[in-house]
Design an enzyme around this catalytic site. Sequence first.
Site, PDB file in Angstrom:
ATOM      1  N   HIS A 110       0.872  -1.105   0.131  1.00 30.22           N
ATOM      2  CA  HIS A 110       0.079  -0.111  -0.026  1.00 30.22           C
ATOM      3  C   HIS A 110       0.966   1.184   0.037  1.00 30.22           C
ATOM      4  CE1 HIS A 110      -3.822   2.097   0.727  1.00 30.22           C
ATOM      5  NE2 HIS A 110      -3.013   3.014   1.165  1.00 30.22           N
ATOM      6  N   CYS A 111       0.831   2.088  -1.051  1.00 30.57           N
ATOM      7  CA  CYS A 111       1.752   3.229  -1.219  1.00 30.57           C
ATOM      8  C   CYS A 111       1.128   4.588  -0.716  1.00 30.57           C
ATOM      9  CB  CYS A 111       2.012   3.250  -2.730  1.00 30.57           C
ATOM     10  SG  CYS A 111       3.287   4.657  -3.120  1.00 30.57           S
ATOM     11  N   PRO A 112       1.627   5.234   0.461  1.00 26.89           N
ATOM     12  CA  PRO A 112       0.864   6.533   0.661  1.00 26.89           C
ATOM     13  C   PRO A 112       1.122   7.564  -0.404  1.00 26.89           C
ATOM     14  CG  PRO A 112       2.934   5.970   1.957  1.00 26.89           C
ATOM     15  CD  PRO A 112       2.640   4.490   1.052  1.00 26.89           C
TER      16      PRO A 112
ATOM     17  N   ASN B 107      -1.763   6.894  -2.361  1.00 24.08           N
ATOM     18  CA  ASN B 107      -3.012   6.638  -1.662  1.00 24.08           C
ATOM     19  C   ASN B 107      -3.976   5.561  -2.419  1.00 24.08           C
ATOM     20  OD1 ASN B 107      -4.973   6.977   0.378  1.00 24.08           O
ATOM     21  ND2 ASN B 107      -6.324   8.499  -0.974  1.00 24.08           N
ATOM     22  N   ASN B 108      -3.069   4.455  -2.765  1.00 20.30           N
ATOM     23  CA  ASN B 108      -3.956   3.272  -3.280  1.00 20.30           C
ATOM     24  C   ASN B 108      -3.028   1.987  -2.902  1.00 20.30           C
ATOM     25  OD1 ASN B 108      -5.560   1.862  -4.845  1.00 20.30           O
ATOM     26  ND2 ASN B 108      -5.245   2.763  -6.720  1.00 20.30           N
TER      27      ASN B 108
END
Length: 367
Positions: free
Chosen positions: A155-157, A160-161
């Site tokens: 999950h990549c901040p 945001n996905n």
Amino acid sequence: MAPSGSRSVKRSCQRVLYWIPVLFICLIVAWSYYAYVAMLCIESIENIGEKIVYLLVYHVFFIMFVWAYWQTVFTKPMTPLKEFHLSYSDKELLEREDRGESQQEILRRIAKDLPIYTRTMSGAIRFCDHCQLVKPDRCHHCSVCDKCILKMDHHCPWVNNCVGFSNYKFFMLFLAYSLLYCLFITATDLQYFIKFWTNGLPDTQAKFHIMFLFFAASMFSVSLASLFAYHCWLVCKNRSTLEAFRAPAFRHGTDKSGFSLGLSKNFRQVFGDEKRYWLLPVFSSLGDGCSFPTCLVNQDPEQPSSPSGHNPSVKSGGEIHPFPAKPLRESQSRLLNSGQSWSESEGTMDREKEGTSNLAMTIENET
């Protein structure tokens, strides 16, 4: 009602906060566009030919970078198909049973006809108690998205996905084009940075923008280069970030290279067969995200068939690892050779029944 309302407000605030890194990236990119186009190319560069070439090449990288980033951010992660979800009757049956061997028997019956080869570390069926589904291979539950994601990488901040099966190609292109974008800015801005630094050019409003643009682009280039190189290595090995840190477990044990089919096939699993789509942020990955070919079930052409007609799979070193029969999906038949098959050995079923009592038959929830 009050606790429910407070939780709703909390979730809404969290959703807003999650967009802050994306907003930060957008502001940096918007400022870099102004600094490069207006301050550097229009105001500082006097040579018309150099100015035109810089602007044309810059806008190609800029458009591809923004396109890939948009696709990475707004492509919804794919979740398991309905066939992996428990039916209403299966849910009731599972709830009535005690957690243990009886529940595993139910899950094994449900997973019998599903293309699943991975297990938990204790050998149990991978089951998500929150989503009430049998997890497909390479699927994990994301606590931020609050759902199971097919071939979840991380999950990549910054987007945001969740980066997974549906947008991993977009994420790779985002890294590639953002790296090219920063390297191009660094290379073309260098001579003007030096001139301003050595007072070779008069102090103007463009001085600050050009000097800070060089520092920002060069620093981002270093971080992006390391991240892009790491994910290139993952693609070549056909691993996700989660699988690199914790190897997937099969019936014979853990194996980080269980899904690796060779460099060419590994690359085509992510980018597809058609070369014209490789550099474009359009979906072209092979398969449905629920089933994947694995080197552990490839038939060895030199291995004689058993009298019962079953073809055990052979792993390097001559060790035989039988696997249950599963449907070969279109995505798998396109990657595996025509002589490869999914097979089942009767001896495996007998050994599994005999060793059932030795396994920790618990439903393990994985992240």
